[in-house]
Write a protein that holds these residues in place. Sequence first.
Motif, PDB file in Angstrom:
ATOM      1  N   GLN A   1       0.826  -1.207   0.000  1.00  0.00           N
ATOM      2  CA  GLN A   1       0.000   0.000   0.000  1.00  0.00           C
ATOM      3  C   GLN A   1       0.862   1.260   0.000  1.00  0.00           C
ATOM      4  N   PHE A   2       1.962   1.220   0.756  1.00  0.00           N
ATOM      5  CA  PHE A   2       2.874   2.363   0.812  1.00  0.00           C
ATOM      6  C   PHE A   2       3.466   2.648  -0.570  1.00  0.00           C
ATOM      7  N   GLN A   3       3.857   1.595  -1.281  1.00  0.00           N
ATOM      8  CA  GLN A   3       4.485   1.779  -2.580  1.00  0.00           C
ATOM      9  C   GLN A   3       3.480   2.207  -3.640  1.00  0.00           C
ATOM     10  N   ILE A   4       2.245   1.682  -3.576  1.00  0.00           N
ATOM     11  CA  ILE A   4       1.220   2.125  -4.521  1.00  0.00           C
ATOM     12  C   ILE A   4       0.910   3.602  -4.304  1.00  0.00           C
TER      13      ILE A   4
ATOM     14  N   GLY B   1       2.831   5.828  -3.192  1.00  0.00           N
ATOM     15  CA  GLY B   1       3.958   6.629  -3.667  1.00  0.00           C
ATOM     16  C   GLY B   1       4.250   6.468  -5.138  1.00  0.00           C
ATOM     17  N   ASN B   2       3.361   5.778  -5.860  1.00  0.00           N
ATOM     18  CA  ASN B   2       3.518   5.537  -7.306  1.00  0.00           C
ATOM     19  C   ASN B   2       4.789   4.758  -7.630  1.00  0.00           C
ATOM     20  N   ASN B   3       5.221   3.930  -6.703  1.00  0.00           N
ATOM     21  CA  ASN B   3       6.391   3.083  -6.921  1.00  0.00           C
ATOM     22  C   ASN B   3       5.899   1.681  -7.295  1.00  0.00           C
TER      23      ASN B   3
ATOM     24  N   VAL C   1       4.867  -4.301  -6.869  1.00  0.00           N
ATOM     25  CA  VAL C   1       4.760  -5.631  -7.465  1.00  0.00           C
ATOM     26  C   VAL C   1       5.741  -6.592  -6.806  1.00  0.00           C
ATOM     27  N   TYR C   2       6.920  -6.097  -6.458  1.00  0.00           N
ATOM     28  CA  TYR C   2       7.918  -6.930  -5.775  1.00  0.00           C
ATOM     29  C   TYR C   2       7.350  -7.480  -4.463  1.00  0.00           C
ATOM     30  N   TYR C   3       6.747  -6.609  -3.661  1.00  0.00           N
ATOM     31  CA  TYR C   3       6.194  -7.056  -2.376  1.00  0.00           C
ATOM     32  C   TYR C   3       4.916  -7.873  -2.572  1.00  0.00           C
TER      33      TYR C   3
ATOM     34  N   TYR D   1      -7.411  -7.798  -5.967  1.00  0.00           N
ATOM     35  CA  TYR D   1      -7.591  -6.487  -5.320  1.00  0.00           C
ATOM     36  C   TYR D   1      -6.402  -5.570  -5.604  1.00  0.00           C
ATOM     37  N   TYR D   2      -5.188  -6.087  -5.409  1.00  0.00           N
ATOM     38  CA  TYR D   2      -4.009  -5.223  -5.578  1.00  0.00           C
ATOM     39  C   TYR D   2      -3.732  -4.925  -7.054  1.00  0.00           C
ATOM     40  N   LEU D   3      -4.034  -5.860  -7.945  1.00  0.00           N
ATOM     41  CA  LEU D   3      -3.874  -5.567  -9.373  1.00  0.00           C
ATOM     42  C   LEU D   3      -4.825  -4.454  -9.790  1.00  0.00           C
ATOM     43  N   LYS D   4      -6.046  -4.468  -9.256  1.00  0.00           N
ATOM     44  CA  LYS D   4      -6.997  -3.401  -9.534  1.00  0.00           C
ATOM     45  C   LYS D   4      -6.483  -2.065  -8.996  1.00  0.00           C
ATOM     46  N   GLU D   5      -5.937  -2.087  -7.770  1.00  0.00           N
ATOM     47  CA  GLU D   5      -5.385  -0.862  -7.171  1.00  0.00           C
ATOM     48  C   GLU D   5      -4.232  -0.317  -7.998  1.00  0.00           C
ATOM     49  N   LEU D   6      -3.400  -1.201  -8.505  1.00  0.00           N
ATOM     50  CA  LEU D   6      -2.275  -0.780  -9.337  1.00  0.00           C
ATOM     51  C   LEU D   6      -2.759  -0.133 -10.631  1.00  0.00           C
TER      52      LEU D   6
END
Length: 308
Positions: A266-269, A271-273, A278-280, A296-301
Motif C-alpha cells: 500500500q505504501f508503494q502504490i 507513492g507511485n512506486n 509488485v515486488y512485495y 484487489y491489488y492488481l486493480k489498485e495498481l
Amino acid sequence: MENPNKILVSICMITYNHERFLAEAINGVLDQKIDSGFELVVSDDCSTDYSYEIVDSFVSNHPLGNRIRYIRHKTNLGMSENFHWTLMQCKGEYIAYCEGDDYWTDTRKLQKQIDYLQSNKSLSFAFHRTTLYYQNSKISKADHNDRFFKKNKSLIEVDGFTLANGWQIGMQTLVFRKAYISNLNISDFNYFRDVHLLAHLLEYGNGACLNFFGSVYRIHNEGVHSRNSKFENLKTGYACFEELFKCYKKNYQKLILKNYLHELIQFQIKGNNYQEAVYYLKKLMSLEFSLKVLAYYLKELILSTARR
C-alpha cells in the motif's frame, strides 16, 4: 525476606551517546525497592560523549554504586551485538531491560514483576504499561494498549497471536527468565532486535502484561526508530519477521509478516512506486496465495496508474 546480597535480577542497560538521559535511566534503576539483590550492567558501545563520567560518578558517589558493572567497549559493536553481548553478561535469575535513554517511574516495578513470575512458573516473561514521552514537544501519552484492558483487568496473558493483534511492548518494561536465553544465538539472524528476543521467549511460555504504568519510553531525534523513515521501519520490520518465520515457523509470525507486506504494498502504490509494489505483492503471494487479494491489488495498481 530473601538474601539482599543474592543477585536475583540483572538489569541490562545498553547505551550509546545518551549523556542527556543516562542519569535519569540509572536513577530509575537504583531507586528500585526490591527484596533481593540486583545488579545494573551498563554496556557503553564506545560513546563519544560524556557517558563515562556520568556512570563513573554513580559508581563513586551513589550509595548503591557497587551494584553497577560498567563496561566501556573500545570499539563500536553496533546496537544488536551490544544488546546480545550485554544479555550474556547478566548473572541474575531474571533479566530486566532499560536502555540508556528510557527510565523507570515505579520503584516497585521489579518486585511486582518478579513476584508474578515466581507465582506463575509457566510464564517466560512479564511486562507492564508505559508512557510515551516526545522529547521535542514535551508531550506525554499513554501506550496503545488501553483497548485491550476491558473492565479494569489487572493483567492479560499474551501469546504470539495476542502480540500480532497490535500490542505495544516497551522493552524498558520487560522482565524475563535468564535460563531461557542460554541458547539464544545472534548469528542465526541478520536483523537481531527486541522482537527476536520476544519470539525466543515465547518458545518457552507465554508472557503477561501487568496493568500498571512503570516506565517512560522516550521518543527523540537520536533514537534509532525515531530517526528512520516510515518506509525504512517497515522494511526492517518485514526483514525481522521474515527471518523469524524461517527460523521458528510459527503461524503468528506468518500473520505479522503478511501484515508488513500489506503495508509495504500500500505504501508503494500510494507513492507511485509500482515496480516495488509488485515486488512485495509477489512476496505476499509466495507466502500465501490468494486470488482475491491478488485481484484487489492488481486493480489498485491499474487505478493508481490511470490517475497519474
